[in-house]
Design a protein around this motif. Structure first.
Motif, PDB file in Angstrom:
ATOM      1  N   LEU A  93      69.971  36.309  39.436  1.00 33.39           N
ATOM      2  CA  LEU A  93      70.321  36.126  38.106  1.00 33.39           C
ATOM      3  C   LEU A  93      71.669  36.847  37.734  1.00 33.39           C
ATOM      4  O   LEU A  93      72.351  36.558  37.063  1.00 33.39           O
ATOM      5  CB  LEU A  93      69.324  36.633  37.143  1.00 33.39           C
ATOM      6  CG  LEU A  93      68.146  35.656  36.815  1.00 33.39           C
ATOM      7  CD1 LEU A  93      67.061  36.377  36.192  1.00 33.39           C
ATOM      8  CD2 LEU A  93      68.409  34.509  36.255  1.00 33.39           C
ATOM      9  N   LYS A 107      74.162  37.396  39.943  1.00 36.77           N
ATOM     10  CA  LYS A 107      75.131  36.701  40.646  1.00 36.77           C
ATOM     11  C   LYS A 107      75.308  35.376  39.763  1.00 36.77           C
ATOM     12  O   LYS A 107      76.534  34.935  39.523  1.00 36.77           O
ATOM     13  CB  LYS A 107      74.760  36.088  42.064  1.00 36.77           C
ATOM     14  CG  LYS A 107      75.643  35.416  42.783  1.00 36.77           C
ATOM     15  CD  LYS A 107      76.908  36.016  42.781  1.00 36.77           C
ATOM     16  CE  LYS A 107      77.152  36.722  44.142  1.00 36.77           C
ATOM     17  NZ  LYS A 107      78.726  37.166  44.169  1.00 36.77           N
ATOM     18  N   PHE A 108      74.377  34.974  39.179  1.00 39.53           N
ATOM     19  CA  PHE A 108      74.697  33.629  38.390  1.00 39.53           C
ATOM     20  C   PHE A 108      75.345  34.185  37.241  1.00 39.53           C
ATOM     21  O   PHE A 108      76.313  33.450  36.723  1.00 39.53           O
ATOM     22  CB  PHE A 108      73.272  33.129  38.046  1.00 39.53           C
ATOM     23  CG  PHE A 108      73.304  31.737  37.420  1.00 39.53           C
ATOM     24  CD1 PHE A 108      73.411  30.715  38.044  1.00 39.53           C
ATOM     25  CD2 PHE A 108      73.283  31.665  35.749  1.00 39.53           C
ATOM     26  CE1 PHE A 108      73.942  29.304  37.486  1.00 39.53           C
ATOM     27  CE2 PHE A 108      73.574  30.537  35.379  1.00 39.53           C
ATOM     28  CZ  PHE A 108      73.587  29.360  36.109  1.00 39.53           C
ATOM     29  N   GLN A 109      75.184  35.373  36.458  1.00 37.67           N
ATOM     30  CA  GLN A 109      75.784  35.726  35.359  1.00 37.67           C
ATOM     31  C   GLN A 109      77.301  36.243  35.678  1.00 37.67           C
ATOM     32  O   GLN A 109      78.138  35.921  34.930  1.00 37.67           O
ATOM     33  CB  GLN A 109      75.098  36.856  35.022  1.00 37.67           C
ATOM     34  CG  GLN A 109      74.017  36.605  34.124  1.00 37.67           C
ATOM     35  CD  GLN A 109      74.241  35.582  33.054  1.00 37.67           C
ATOM     36  OE1 GLN A 109      75.246  35.713  32.308  1.00 37.67           O
ATOM     37  NE2 GLN A 109      73.199  34.588  32.826  1.00 37.67           N
ATOM     38  N   LYS A 142      79.523  33.022  35.424  1.00 35.85           N
ATOM     39  CA  LYS A 142      79.370  32.106  34.294  1.00 35.85           C
ATOM     40  C   LYS A 142      80.696  31.555  33.704  1.00 35.85           C
ATOM     41  O   LYS A 142      80.599  30.345  33.336  1.00 35.85           O
ATOM     42  CB  LYS A 142      78.876  33.121  33.105  1.00 35.85           C
ATOM     43  CG  LYS A 142      79.780  34.069  32.488  1.00 35.85           C
ATOM     44  CD  LYS A 142      79.227  34.842  31.388  1.00 35.85           C
ATOM     45  CE  LYS A 142      79.865  35.879  31.148  1.00 35.85           C
ATOM     46  NZ  LYS A 142      79.173  36.824  30.118  1.00 35.85           N
ATOM     47  N   TRP A 169      80.348  28.181  35.576  1.00 36.94           N
ATOM     48  CA  TRP A 169      79.555  27.347  34.947  1.00 36.94           C
ATOM     49  C   TRP A 169      79.974  26.620  33.642  1.00 36.94           C
ATOM     50  O   TRP A 169      79.289  25.467  33.477  1.00 36.94           O
ATOM     51  CB  TRP A 169      78.008  27.619  34.981  1.00 36.94           C
ATOM     52  CG  TRP A 169      77.497  28.559  35.877  1.00 36.94           C
ATOM     53  CD1 TRP A 169      77.190  30.145  35.859  1.00 36.94           C
ATOM     54  CD2 TRP A 169      77.497  28.712  37.313  1.00 36.94           C
ATOM     55  NE1 TRP A 169      76.585  30.510  36.980  1.00 36.94           N
ATOM     56  CE2 TRP A 169      76.961  29.592  37.864  1.00 36.94           C
ATOM     57  CE3 TRP A 169      77.733  27.191  38.081  1.00 36.94           C
ATOM     58  CZ2 TRP A 169      76.607  29.526  39.398  1.00 36.94           C
ATOM     59  CZ3 TRP A 169      77.568  27.377  39.447  1.00 36.94           C
ATOM     60  CH2 TRP A 169      76.919  28.549  39.988  1.00 36.94           C
ATOM     61  N   LYS A 219      79.952  22.733  41.008  1.00 41.35           N
ATOM     62  CA  LYS A 219      79.018  23.856  40.449  1.00 41.35           C
ATOM     63  C   LYS A 219      77.592  23.843  41.115  1.00 41.35           C
ATOM     64  O   LYS A 219      77.259  25.060  41.518  1.00 41.35           O
ATOM     65  CB  LYS A 219      78.582  23.379  38.773  1.00 41.35           C
ATOM     66  CG  LYS A 219      80.232  23.411  37.970  1.00 41.35           C
ATOM     67  CD  LYS A 219      79.701  23.314  36.782  1.00 41.35           C
ATOM     68  CE  LYS A 219      80.731  23.291  35.763  1.00 41.35           C
ATOM     69  NZ  LYS A 219      80.384  22.971  34.424  1.00 41.35           N
ATOM     70  N   TYR A 257      76.234  27.057  43.396  1.00 36.31           N
ATOM     71  CA  TYR A 257      74.836  27.387  43.124  1.00 36.31           C
ATOM     72  C   TYR A 257      74.116  27.560  44.524  1.00 36.31           C
ATOM     73  O   TYR A 257      73.323  28.542  44.910  1.00 36.31           O
ATOM     74  CB  TYR A 257      74.356  26.556  42.155  1.00 36.31           C
ATOM     75  CG  TYR A 257      72.571  26.850  41.664  1.00 36.31           C
ATOM     76  CD1 TYR A 257      72.555  28.183  40.924  1.00 36.31           C
ATOM     77  CD2 TYR A 257      71.733  26.225  41.967  1.00 36.31           C
ATOM     78  CE1 TYR A 257      71.114  28.613  40.624  1.00 36.31           C
ATOM     79  CE2 TYR A 257      70.362  26.468  41.909  1.00 36.31           C
ATOM     80  CZ  TYR A 257      70.130  27.606  40.923  1.00 36.31           C
ATOM     81  OH  TYR A 257      68.775  27.987  40.636  1.00 36.31           O
ATOM     82  N   VAL A 296      73.662  31.425  44.740  1.00 37.34           N
ATOM     83  CA  VAL A 296      72.712  31.898  44.151  1.00 37.34           C
ATOM     84  C   VAL A 296      71.207  31.648  44.968  1.00 37.34           C
ATOM     85  O   VAL A 296      70.428  32.641  44.896  1.00 37.34           O
ATOM     86  CB  VAL A 296      72.564  31.322  42.662  1.00 37.34           C
ATOM     87  CG1 VAL A 296      71.286  31.777  42.064  1.00 37.34           C
ATOM     88  CG2 VAL A 296      73.607  31.755  41.912  1.00 37.34           C
ATOM     89  N   HIS A 301      65.247  28.590  37.942  1.00 35.50           N
ATOM     90  CA  HIS A 301      65.871  27.555  38.310  1.00 35.50           C
ATOM     91  C   HIS A 301      66.291  26.584  37.261  1.00 35.50           C
ATOM     92  O   HIS A 301      67.097  26.247  37.367  1.00 35.50           O
ATOM     93  CB  HIS A 301      65.064  26.934  39.494  1.00 35.50           C
ATOM     94  CG  HIS A 301      65.548  26.250  40.290  1.00 35.50           C
ATOM     95  ND1 HIS A 301      66.884  26.156  41.035  1.00 35.50           N
ATOM     96  CD2 HIS A 301      65.072  24.819  40.535  1.00 35.50           C
ATOM     97  CE1 HIS A 301      67.065  25.052  41.650  1.00 35.50           C
ATOM     98  NE2 HIS A 301      66.076  23.914  41.508  1.00 35.50           N
ATOM     99  N   CYS A 353      69.015  27.728  35.107  1.00 37.02           N
ATOM    100  CA  CYS A 353      70.485  27.666  35.908  1.00 37.02           C
ATOM    101  C   CYS A 353      70.800  26.374  35.995  1.00 37.02           C
ATOM    102  O   CYS A 353      72.142  26.176  35.469  1.00 37.02           O
ATOM    103  CB  CYS A 353      70.099  28.372  37.094  1.00 37.02           C
ATOM    104  SG  CYS A 353      69.852  30.268  37.440  1.00 37.02           S
ATOM    105  N   MET A 413      74.285  24.901  34.119  1.00 38.45           N
ATOM    106  CA  MET A 413      75.343  24.143  34.970  1.00 38.45           C
ATOM    107  C   MET A 413      75.650  23.011  34.272  1.00 38.45           C
ATOM    108  O   MET A 413      76.744  22.398  34.146  1.00 38.45           O
ATOM    109  CB  MET A 413      74.957  23.743  36.328  1.00 38.45           C
ATOM    110  CG  MET A 413      75.063  25.380  37.200  1.00 38.45           C
ATOM    111  SD  MET A 413      74.634  24.794  38.865  1.00 38.45           S
ATOM    112  CE  MET A 413      72.872  24.515  38.921  1.00 38.45           C
TER     113      MET A 413
END
Length: 190
Positions: A13, A15-17, A20, A23, A33, A37, A41, A66, A69, A73
């Motif tokens: 999470l 890494k996902f943030q 951003k 995304w 994207k 991911y 991620v 999941h 996320c 995206m």
């Protein structure tokens, strides 16, 4: 107590943030994207998942992350009420349960069943302890129980040896690779 998968969930999470801007960028194609991911991620989220013995509730928790996320995206909100199958179809991604199953099957057949009978991983995973006692209540979900469930779901034999056994299926590496690839790339299943 924080378990390994929960720590990896936090890292994924994070890494996902960090990404951003990727995304939210409307000039990037969805395919780009999704590839980001999948490359940055998903490996963090599923690191070492081949030997996790997770309950269905824990898998559901990973599925929620999941789907969150995927929504981000796609640029859709939870209140838009899109189904999980729609989200997966739009992104071209499999469910986390399918990724987990593919990892377990890759590790079991790709490594453990092909190694010698006397090797420690082979002995530790495929032997059964003699005797002993257990406490009251339902036993905790074991890795072997999850593997049996996966094998049953895939329609593969539960016995290891003999004609038509699991080791015979694993001997054909190309066919086994196609089976594992098919778990995450046939999106019509879940």
């Amino acid at each position: 107590m924080i378990v390994r998968w929960q720590r990896d969930l936090g890292k994924a999470l994070g890494k996902f943030q960090q990404m951003k801007q990727v995304w939210r960028n409307r000039r990037l194609k969805l395919r780009t994207k999704v590839r980001c991911y999948q490359c940055y991620v998903i490996p963090i989220l599923l690191f070492g998942s081949e030997y996790w013995s997770m309950t269905d509730a824990q898998v559901t928790q990973l599925e929620r992350v999941h789907s969150r996320c995927m929504r981000q995206m796609l640029g859709v909100k939870l209140s838009d009420r899109h189904s999980l199958s729609w989200l997966r179809k739009q992104c071209g991604l499999a469910s986390i349960a399918q990724y987990l199953m593919a990892g377990r099957m890759r590790w079991l057949a790709g490594h453990v069943l092909r190694m010698g009978e006397g090797r420690l991983p082979h002995v530790a995973l495929l032997s059964t302890p003699a005797g002993g006692w257990r406490s009251r209540g339902r036993p905790a979900t074991r890795w072997a129980d999850r593997i049996k469930k996966d094998l049953h779901q895939l329609g593969l034999p539960l016995h290891r040896l003999g004609a038509g056994g699991l080791q015979e299926h694993c001997a054909d590496r190309q066919a086994w690779r196609q089976l594992v690839y098919g778990i995450t790339h046939h999106l019509h299943d879940q």
